[in-house]
Design an enzyme around this catalytic site. Sequence first.
Site, mmCIF file in Angstrom:
data_model
loop_
_atom_site.group_PDB
_atom_site.id
_atom_site.type_symbol
_atom_site.label_atom_id
_atom_site.label_comp_id
_atom_site.label_asym_id
_atom_site.label_seq_id
_atom_site.Cartn_x
_atom_site.Cartn_y
_atom_site.Cartn_z
ATOM 1 N N LYS A 46 32.859 15.760 -30.254
ATOM 2 C CA LYS A 46 33.543 17.060 -30.335
ATOM 3 C C LYS A 46 32.753 18.093 -29.549
ATOM 4 O O LYS A 46 31.625 18.426 -29.918
ATOM 5 C CB LYS A 46 33.641 17.528 -31.789
ATOM 6 C CG LYS A 46 34.468 18.804 -31.906
ATOM 7 C CD LYS A 46 34.375 19.448 -33.262
ATOM 8 C CE LYS A 46 33.237 20.422 -33.349
ATOM 9 N NZ LYS A 46 33.343 21.549 -32.417
ATOM 10 N N GLY A 88 23.259 22.170 -39.571
ATOM 11 C CA GLY A 88 22.506 20.921 -39.697
ATOM 12 C C GLY A 88 22.230 20.589 -41.158
ATOM 13 O O GLY A 88 22.346 19.433 -41.589
ATOM 14 N N GLU A 114 19.491 17.952 -33.946
ATOM 15 C CA GLU A 114 18.759 18.762 -32.955
ATOM 16 C C GLU A 114 19.156 20.206 -33.230
ATOM 17 O O GLU A 114 20.280 20.605 -32.931
ATOM 18 C CB GLU A 114 19.181 18.370 -31.529
ATOM 19 C CG GLU A 114 18.905 16.938 -31.159
ATOM 20 C CD GLU A 114 17.435 16.690 -30.855
ATOM 21 O OE1 GLU A 114 16.656 17.649 -30.780
ATOM 22 O OE2 GLU A 114 17.075 15.513 -30.703
ATOM 23 N N CYS A 166 18.049 26.555 -27.247
ATOM 24 C CA CYS A 166 17.395 26.244 -28.523
ATOM 25 C C CYS A 166 15.882 26.346 -28.420
ATOM 26 O O CYS A 166 15.211 26.765 -29.351
ATOM 27 C CB CYS A 166 17.784 24.838 -28.953
ATOM 28 S SG CYS A 166 17.517 23.629 -27.662
ATOM 29 N N GLU A 193 16.270 33.131 -35.151
ATOM 30 C CA GLU A 193 16.663 32.709 -33.816
ATOM 31 C C GLU A 193 17.754 33.662 -33.328
ATOM 32 O O GLU A 193 18.856 33.690 -33.880
ATOM 33 C CB GLU A 193 17.205 31.277 -33.874
ATOM 34 C CG GLU A 193 17.545 30.743 -32.516
ATOM 35 C CD GLU A 193 18.176 29.355 -32.564
ATOM 36 O OE1 GLU A 193 18.976 29.106 -33.458
ATOM 37 O OE2 GLU A 193 17.849 28.549 -31.683
HETATM 38 P P1 NAD Z 1 26.776 25.788 -34.638
HETATM 39 O O1 NAD Z 1 25.894 25.043 -35.566
HETATM 40 O O2 NAD Z 1 27.539 26.925 -35.159
HETATM 41 O O3 NAD Z 1 27.847 24.817 -33.974
HETATM 42 C C1 NAD Z 1 27.472 23.625 -33.343
HETATM 43 C C2 NAD Z 1 28.643 22.673 -33.375
HETATM 44 O O4 NAD Z 1 28.911 22.313 -34.731
HETATM 45 C C3 NAD Z 1 29.938 23.236 -32.820
HETATM 46 O O5 NAD Z 1 30.595 22.226 -32.133
HETATM 47 C C4 NAD Z 1 30.710 23.629 -34.081
HETATM 48 O O6 NAD Z 1 32.116 23.596 -33.896
HETATM 49 C C5 NAD Z 1 30.274 22.548 -35.042
HETATM 50 N N1 NAD Z 1 30.336 22.916 -36.456
HETATM 51 C C6 NAD Z 1 30.257 24.151 -37.015
HETATM 52 N N2 NAD Z 1 30.312 24.063 -38.363
HETATM 53 C C7 NAD Z 1 30.418 22.744 -38.654
HETATM 54 C C8 NAD Z 1 30.482 22.005 -39.877
HETATM 55 N N3 NAD Z 1 30.449 22.605 -41.058
HETATM 56 N N4 NAD Z 1 30.555 20.671 -39.806
HETATM 57 C C9 NAD Z 1 30.562 20.028 -38.619
HETATM 58 N N5 NAD Z 1 30.521 20.679 -37.435
HETATM 59 C C10 NAD Z 1 30.431 22.011 -37.453
HETATM 60 O O7 NAD Z 1 25.838 26.177 -33.426
HETATM 61 P P2 NAD Z 1 26.239 26.956 -32.108
HETATM 62 O O8 NAD Z 1 26.269 28.392 -32.441
HETATM 63 O O9 NAD Z 1 27.421 26.347 -31.469
HETATM 64 O O10 NAD Z 1 24.989 26.586 -31.180
HETATM 65 C C11 NAD Z 1 23.828 27.269 -31.212
HETATM 66 C C12 NAD Z 1 22.799 26.521 -32.011
HETATM 67 O O11 NAD Z 1 22.554 25.223 -31.439
HETATM 68 C C13 NAD Z 1 21.464 27.225 -31.977
HETATM 69 O O12 NAD Z 1 20.916 27.273 -33.247
HETATM 70 C C14 NAD Z 1 20.632 26.346 -31.045
HETATM 71 O O13 NAD Z 1 19.260 26.454 -31.242
HETATM 72 C C15 NAD Z 1 21.158 24.990 -31.326
HETATM 73 N N6 NAD Z 1 20.842 24.041 -30.249
HETATM 74 C C16 NAD Z 1 19.882 23.107 -30.441
HETATM 75 C C17 NAD Z 1 19.543 22.221 -29.422
HETATM 76 C C18 NAD Z 1 18.480 21.165 -29.639
HETATM 77 O O14 NAD Z 1 18.422 20.224 -28.858
HETATM 78 N N7 NAD Z 1 17.636 21.276 -30.639
HETATM 79 C C19 NAD Z 1 20.190 22.293 -28.197
HETATM 80 C C20 NAD Z 1 21.158 23.276 -28.028
HETATM 81 C C21 NAD Z 1 21.481 24.140 -29.064
#
Ligand code: NAD
Length: 790
Positions: free
Chosen positions: A192, A249, A266, A300, A397
């Site tokens: 997704k 997460g 991640e 991130c 963050e």
């Molecule tokens: P987010 O957690 O809001 O969303 C990430 C993904 O999860 C999206 O596709 C979203 O639709 C989905 N999602 C949201 N709620 C969900 C749920 N309850 N169950 C399953 N899926 C769900 O994060 P974001 O705002 O899209 O991205 C930013 C975050 O990602 C930041 O915290 C960043 O640090 C992190 N990030 C981490 C890495 C890494 O490798 N550690 C890399 C890139 C981004």
Amino acid sequence: MNILERFHAMEYGPAPESREEADLWLGSRDFSKSLYIAGEWRAASDGKTFETRDPATGKVLTKVSEASKADVDAAVAAAQKALPKWSASSGFDRAKVLYAIGRGMQRHQRLLAVLESVDNGKPIRESRDVDVPLAIRHFLYHAGWAQTLDKEFPDQKAVGVVGQIIPWNFPLLMLAWKIAPALAAGCTVVLKPAEFTPLTAILFAEICERAGVPKGVINIVPGGPETGEAIVNQPGIDKIAFTGSSEVGKIIRRETAGSGKKLSLELGGKSAFIVFEDADLDSAVEGLVDGIWFNQGQVCCAGSRLLVQESVADALIAKVKQRMSRLRVGAPLDKNTDIGPLVDKTQLERVKGLVSEGAAQGADCWQPDFTLPSSGYFVLPTLATGVSPSNILAQEEVFGPVLATMTFRNQDEAIEIANNTRYGLAASIWSENINVALHVAPQLKAGVVWINGTNMFDAACGFGGYRESGFGREGGREGMLEYLAPKAAPGAEIKPASKAGFQRQGDYDILSIDRTAKLFIGGKQVRPDGNYSFPVLDKKGKLAGESGQGNRKDIRDAVAAARACKAWGEATAYNRAQVLYYFAENLSGRAAEFAARLAQLTGAAPQAARAEVDLSIERLFYHAGMSDKFEGRVHQPPSRAVTLALNEPVGVLGVVPGDDAPLLGLISMVAPALAMGNTVVAVPSARSPLVATGLYEVIEYSDIPAGAINIVTGYPSELTAVLAKHDDVDGLWVVAEADTCTYAEVESVGNLKRVWTSNGRAIDWTSDAHNDTFLRRAVEIKNVWVPYGD
Ligand code: NAD
């Protein structure tokens, strides 16, 4: 402005990349069918769509199908159907497919880059020079793993159907990090993309179609959180790979608990960018441009906390402000743009809100004086100085172009401030003294450390976090393991133990051991806090002795002792080896006594009991030998750098080995943990605790430092729960019935500790197959990037 005027102003003219090809693709494609399931383009079963916008203008680019739960079910069914053939195909066949995907992406490199910038807002220089080439590299690199899988991982097989959920900040790159290793391992996937940035995933699926990826091997289901939830809870999925916020997460950790789904997370970060006084300040400033303004800070591992040594703080801040004044904020497709818009209005408001709150909490927030484009989600880069460690800008963050600055006086203080965060994704160290840099790197709680550089990535070098930045690695050999599972069949189901056995049931008159075994905490035998004990019965139901019944307070004391034991973590691997050999030697001196005890408590035949003791000694020997051999690696990424992949201890580990083979099980878990430098709190078998308590004296005279091993006897499911909830426990290994395993996972979300459970199944402790698996679980891999050259 003529050329001469331009030369004097040192001002760039506009240099837009054409978006014609991207517009053509957007205009010609039928987005009403943008789910890619079983090799077909489908509309959402309930007809739902969502808009995706150009962040530079706020205008809608197109409407994309939004996958419903029924669509996710269909995608999983397709992936399940494709799995047997795909996982059984030869490594060479899978390698050819991965290679074909990489080549297909190369052929569409420009379109992918432009589309990424249009959908996400990132400057074209970044999508063209970083995101897309790195994504391609992932597929080409993993073709090699596909082909060599059977040789390199002989006891492993594909984990199965994988559900993958990615964020919007690196849409194509995160997709590549997820799909390439999964395909190499023989898994099939349901991915997704994030709701703000679905377009390159759709184009990628088209490329896969043309590259000959078999139907159902890759399924792409655009959607938002609800689609993500449907993936997480789909019973046909064997592994979830998630990249996103720590908040989500944690939800996923809880929701997958007890499901048996393998999980890698991640998550977010608050990475330190540490500048020592002997650093090349101009290089450090350029590093910051890459560290916090790259991708508008929506990274991130962004170096969002600048820690600068006091003596050079003023000089560095002045240079940073000067450099910030020259940053170019503007259209993402302009090749001169340094900073584009944020991905969405909600993100813009969030960043602005955090800056205001940081200022209200006392930070001095400075922004360069230039005007932003009138439309789109642009924000000025911000430098916050005078930031106290508790300020929101130092802790949260921000995920935007906001740099929080703090000063330090010496190395120790730098390390302390750097580690003062719940995250642990990355860090940069700037010093011209390599001795200083390599001394500091291992002391930072972060999965990736860059020396005199930042934001360097490669498919061969694992990437992933410590602490609340998640667990698991992407890239490298360790990344492959995330998509593999043991070939060996799981053990028999463990039946829940009855608590009745722990309650005194009348008088027992035959006492073969006339004493109550205590607990072993901080190198001392101590009475349990509650002063309770429980009867230990032998196989014939006769009282064999009493054992202390540990409680929450005892576990807390044991964890504190394990944390305080610095000597073990600081000992050289050779020292640890010698101590473990000595432990084995001392156990062998009392082998007959332990065999008799085992026979009495478990009813094992004398020969079998002796065999368990002998195998325990052998296992201690193995792990003693591995202390200085289960080492890291050196990678040579395609840049002028070497990457040291170091095996570091996880920290304080809770181990709960269950009732089977009570001595061998305990040793098989404690020995690898100790060999890798962890300290341990063990909750031994409740049926035969006197085997473990008999070890106290052996431990006492084996030169094991106080606190390195702590043993708390009692009711394992209760004590496991306390360990799982304890935020100073870094990892937890549990062999127990299903409920205790589930509980351990659910309750671990507080600090996202690394939990491994047997998932309600017994472990065959006599098999050597687990040895290296436990060594792997006993370490976190830290990749330290060391660039070279002028
Ligand atoms: P987010 O957690 O809001 O969303 C990430 C993904 O999860 C999206 O596709 C979203 O639709 C989905 N999602 C949201 N709620 C969900 C749920 N309850 N169950 C399953 N899926 C769900 O994060 P974001 O705002 O899209 O991205 C930013 C975050 O990602 C930041 O915290 C960043 O640090 C992190 N990030 C981490 C890495 C890494 O490798 N550690 C890399 C890139 C981004």
